[in-house]
Design an enzyme around this catalytic site. Structure first.
Site, PDB file in Angstrom:
ATOM      1  N   LYS A  60      38.168  37.862  44.128  1.00 54.73           N
ATOM      2  CA  LYS A  60      37.901  38.712  42.965  1.00 54.73           C
ATOM      3  C   LYS A  60      36.783  38.094  42.119  1.00 54.73           C
ATOM      4  O   LYS A  60      35.863  38.774  41.679  1.00 54.73           O
ATOM      5  CB  LYS A  60      39.182  38.898  42.130  1.00 54.73           C
ATOM      6  CG  LYS A  60      40.190  39.819  42.802  1.00 54.73           C
ATOM      7  CD  LYS A  60      41.571  39.780  42.161  1.00 54.73           C
ATOM      8  CE  LYS A  60      42.544  40.636  42.987  1.00 54.73           C
ATOM      9  NZ  LYS A  60      43.922  40.586  42.501  1.00 54.73           N
ATOM     10  N   GLN A 104      47.834  37.741  38.424  1.00 56.38           N
ATOM     11  CA  GLN A 104      48.010  37.721  39.877  1.00 56.38           C
ATOM     12  C   GLN A 104      49.502  37.599  40.207  1.00 56.38           C
ATOM     13  O   GLN A 104      50.174  36.703  39.703  1.00 56.38           O
ATOM     14  CB  GLN A 104      47.211  36.555  40.479  1.00 56.38           C
ATOM     15  CG  GLN A 104      47.193  36.530  41.993  1.00 56.38           C
ATOM     16  CD  GLN A 104      46.468  37.727  42.621  1.00 56.38           C
ATOM     17  OE1 GLN A 104      45.397  38.123  42.169  1.00 56.38           O
ATOM     18  NE2 GLN A 104      47.057  38.314  43.641  1.00 56.38           N
ATOM     19  N   ASP A 127      43.983  46.394  35.869  1.00 58.20           N
ATOM     20  CA  ASP A 127      44.841  46.601  37.038  1.00 58.20           C
ATOM     21  C   ASP A 127      45.547  47.960  36.971  1.00 58.20           C
ATOM     22  O   ASP A 127      46.157  48.391  37.952  1.00 58.20           O
ATOM     23  CB  ASP A 127      45.908  45.493  37.127  1.00 58.20           C
ATOM     24  CG  ASP A 127      45.677  44.570  38.318  1.00 58.20           C
ATOM     25  OD1 ASP A 127      44.934  44.962  39.230  1.00 58.20           O
ATOM     26  OD2 ASP A 127      46.258  43.465  38.327  1.00 58.20           O
TER      27      ASP A 127
END
Ligand code: NAD
Length: 296
Positions: A60, A104, A127
């Protein structure tokens, strides 16, 4: 003499040409933002050292930097207390220089009871897990203020890029997680597909998948979807979200690729399919968040 030729016409739905095109767009947008003194900035919260999570977060960061955005991975100890964890997030929520923040997953045991979707402010939730962002996909209207979750968004981007029709089509999704199956069922419904959301308690799954135009596997079981789930038309499309690893680090999807390859119209590879599309969506969301600052 009559000779039958079996022409393998299966289309491999690779992410790379789409990723390349979107990368170009993102670079241009980033440049424009920087000219206006806004550098898109993502913070990634990594708790502990789960090897898969380390790889995902590194990928990422790399892609952020490739398009010209900033990304910082905040490494927190596996044993961090709930209070300290929330404090870190609150500081990020207040930080005006940070446009997006993601946590995460998975989190260590002492943090798993937390409702991750509510910990990051809606306007930084790139997200797309915040209740208000989820409501926007339920409602079917996404404004530049709303973020669509990355994997489902990436799947729709890929289907559209390959001009795969969705309206009126039967789609069976296997797996009902909050990060893939459920939000994807909403997005596909908004695209006028008829969606069946299957899961571990579904009865007669094969009867459902045999009737599907598109099958999405997101259950996390290596090589699960084999030929016995397909009908004999050779016209079905398989989207494989699964990322499964064996002891040696080899990667497998949820579909048994070699078994079904000759019996489908199109299939996404693993790796090189939905994985890269997810990262692309994340950085699209980050730039969308940064753009709000100057409304371009
Ligand atoms: P999860 O692990 O949270 O849940 C699995 C789902 O599959 C559940 O809803 C369960 O009911 C269903 N399921 C399990 N066994 C089943 C069976 N035998 N028949 C029917 N349904 C069954 O799911 P997740 O977090 O969405 O992850 C699914 C897979 O997708 C994993 O391999 C994960 O690594 C992968 N994934 C990939 C990406 C990506 O970027 N490509 C992103 C997220 C997840």
């Amino acid at each position: 003499t009559l000779i039958y030729y079996h022409l393998a016409m299966t289309q491999i739905l690779v992410a790379s040409p789409i990723k390349k095109k979107i990368t170009k767009e993102l670079k241009a947008e980033c440049k424009l933002l920087k000219e206006r003194n806004v550098t898109p900035f993502l913070k990634v919260i990594l708790v502990g050292h789960d090897p898969a999570s380390v790889v995902y977060t590194t990928n990422k960061k790399k892609f952020c930097e490739k398009v010209g955005a900033k990304c910082e991975i905040i490494e927190l100890p596996e044993t961090i207390s709930e209070k300290d964890f929330i404090n870190v997030l609150n500081d990020i929520n207040k930080d005006k220089n940070v446009h997006g923040c993601i946590i995460q997953l998975p989190l260590p045991l002492q943090l798993t009871h937390l409702d991750v979707g509510t910990l990051i402010n809606k306007d930084k939730d790139v997200d797309g897990f915040h209740p208000e962002n989820l409501y926007s996909i339920l409602r079917g209207q996404y404004t530049p203020l709303d973020f669509v979750s990355c994997t489902p968004k990436g799947i729709i981007t890929l289907l559209k890029a390959y001009e795969i029709p969705l309206a009126g089509k039967n789609v069976v999704i296997i797996g009902r997680s909050m990060i893939v199956g459920k939000p994807l069922s909403m997005l596909l419904t908004n695209e006028n597909a008829t969606v069946t959301l299957a899961h571990s308690k579904t009865e007669n799954l094969k009867e459902l998948t045999k009737k599907a135009d598109i099958i999405v596997c997101a259950l996390g079981k290596a090589n699960f979807l084999d030929r016995s789930f397909l009908n004999s038309s050779n016209n079905q499309i398989v989207i494989d979200v699964g990322i499964n690893k064996d002891g040696e680090g080899n990667m497998f999807g949820d579909a048994n690729y070699s078994d079904i390859f000759d019996h489908v119209q199109a299939i996404t590879p693993v790796p090189g399919g939905i994985g890269p599309m997810t990262i692309v969506s994340l950085v699209q969301n980050l730039l969308q968040a940064a753009k709000k600052e100057i409304s371009i």
